[in-house]
Design a protein around this motif. Structure first.
Motif, PDB file in Angstrom:
ATOM      1  N   LEU A  48      -4.245   9.480  -1.461  1.00 47.21           N
ATOM      2  CA  LEU A  48      -4.415   8.133  -2.002  1.00 47.21           C
ATOM      3  C   LEU A  48      -4.286   7.092  -0.888  1.00 47.21           C
ATOM      4  N   GLN A  49      -3.357   7.294   0.036  1.00 44.07           N
ATOM      5  CA  GLN A  49      -3.238   6.380   1.176  1.00 44.07           C
ATOM      6  C   GLN A  49      -4.511   6.389   2.020  1.00 44.07           C
ATOM      7  N   SER A 107       0.830  -1.212   0.000  1.00 42.44           N
ATOM      8  CA  SER A 107       0.000   0.000   0.000  1.00 42.44           C
ATOM      9  C   SER A 107       0.861   1.257   0.000  1.00 42.44           C
ATOM     10  N   LEU A 120      -0.208  10.686 -10.437  1.00 44.57           N
ATOM     11  CA  LEU A 120      -1.439  11.478 -10.553  1.00 44.57           C
ATOM     12  C   LEU A 120      -1.176  12.972 -10.404  1.00 44.57           C
ATOM     13  N   GLY A 148       0.503   8.116  -6.548  1.00 41.76           N
ATOM     14  CA  GLY A 148       0.214   9.484  -6.129  1.00 41.76           C
ATOM     15  C   GLY A 148       1.106  10.478  -6.851  1.00 41.76           C
ATOM     16  N   ILE A 199      -7.523   7.059   1.000  1.00 43.83           N
ATOM     17  CA  ILE A 199      -8.562   6.343   0.247  1.00 43.83           C
ATOM     18  C   ILE A 199      -8.400   4.838   0.415  1.00 43.83           C
ATOM     19  N   LEU A 200      -7.161   4.349   0.343  1.00 37.24           N
ATOM     20  CA  LEU A 200      -6.905   2.919   0.548  1.00 37.24           C
ATOM     21  C   LEU A 200      -7.311   2.489   1.952  1.00 37.24           C
ATOM     22  N   CYS A 214      -1.083  14.379  -2.879  1.00 40.21           N
ATOM     23  CA  CYS A 214      -1.687  13.291  -3.660  1.00 40.21           C
ATOM     24  C   CYS A 214      -1.355  11.931  -3.066  1.00 40.21           C
ATOM     25  N   SER A 249       0.750   3.744  -3.273  1.00 43.40           N
ATOM     26  CA  SER A 249       0.244   5.112  -3.104  1.00 43.40           C
ATOM     27  C   SER A 249       1.337   6.139  -3.400  1.00 43.40           C
TER      28      SER A 249
END
Length: 281
Positions: A253-254, A227, A238, A235, A256-257, A249, A231
């Protein structure tokens, strides 16, 4: 496809992804121990305490990493000393030490004339990382990762059951300060990637994700690293298209995970727990 591969055509993006992956892996491994030990506030304390060291290093012309490590390690020693010689609880001591040192760093930034954006230390600037900074990150991060893996069994026992660790002859005081020193080193290695403020997420979130997904520590390490690296790399990728903060970012993203794991984890996810409650009813 050409548009999707566009970031890989730039050397600075490739370097940023590789450095982010390394930092993500190191932080993820350490985050497993931080999660088990319940040291999220300790990581926050150390990360914020390095700021005055960075500014003073700039003033005297020394490497940022040196000042950051000295103040990070100094904050750890100060917390341990005050805790051992006063009636104040550890979490209160950490709050006093890290807010005081962080405020000192902000004061030093405000009164120090600089043609360097010291605010990058707060939020990271991995897209502008230099070759020297990359080498520094690789050396510090690689050393921290090597020590963690070599001493992982002792650290695991210390985090899980310090009383048992002491009873079988392990020096828990040494392990306490060794783990905090590695925490300081990892934060120093992460300065250019996500900065002082956001690094705390990289030191907590991967371990929290893995903790929701498995009960076995070896698998926890794998999930955390997966993870953290994903990310960090995605990230950074992105951020190119969003024209947004790279560190931001990565951390978003982390998060969200983590939310996905919190809801859908096969054993400890909210949906699974809800099914158990309904079945019991």
């Amino acid at each position: 496809m050409t548009d999707l591969l566009a970031p890989l055509q730039y050397d600075f993006m490739v370097k940023a992804m590789l450095v982010s992956a390394l930092v993500g892996a190191v932080c993820a491994v350490l985050s497993c121990f931080v999660t088990l030990k319940g040291w999220s506030l300790m990581g926050d304390a150390v990360s914020h305490s390095v700021l005055p060291g960075v500014v003073l290093s700039y003033v005297v012309g020394a490497p940022f990493a040196l000042g950051a490590f000295v103040f990070g390690l100094g904050s750890v020693i100060a917390i341990g000393f005050i805790k051992a010689h006063s009636r104040i609880k550890e979490d209160t001591v950490m709050g006093v030490v890290f807010t005081g040192l962080f405020a000192l760093g902000l004061v030093l930034i405000s009164v120090t004339p600089s043609d360097v954006h010291l605010s990058h230390i707060l939020f990271g600037n991995v897209l502008g990382i230099t070759t020297a900074d990359i080498l520094q990150t690789v050396i510090i991060g690689g050393f921290a990762l090597l020590v963690i893996l070599l001493k992982r069994k002792d650290f695991l026992l210390f985090c899980f059951d310090p009383t048992h660790a002491r009873s079988i002859g392990l020096n828990t005081t040494y392990l306490y300060y060794a783990l905090l020193t590695l925490l300081a080193l990892t934060i120093v290695a992460s300065l250019q990637t996500v900065g002082i403020i956001l690094v705390i997420s990289m030191l907590i979130t991967p371990g929290a994700i893995a903790y929701l997904l498995t009960d076995r520590f070896d698998r926890m390490l794998v999930w955390a690293v997966a993870s953290g690296v994903f990310s960090s790399v995605f990230g950074t990728y992105l951020s190119y298209f969003l024209d947004a903060s790279t560190g931001g970012c990565i951390v978003v993203l982390q998060t969200i995970l983590f939310v996905i794991a919190l809801v859908f984890a096969p054993k400890y996810g909210l949906l699974r727990l809800r099914k158990r409650v309904l079945a019991a009813a």
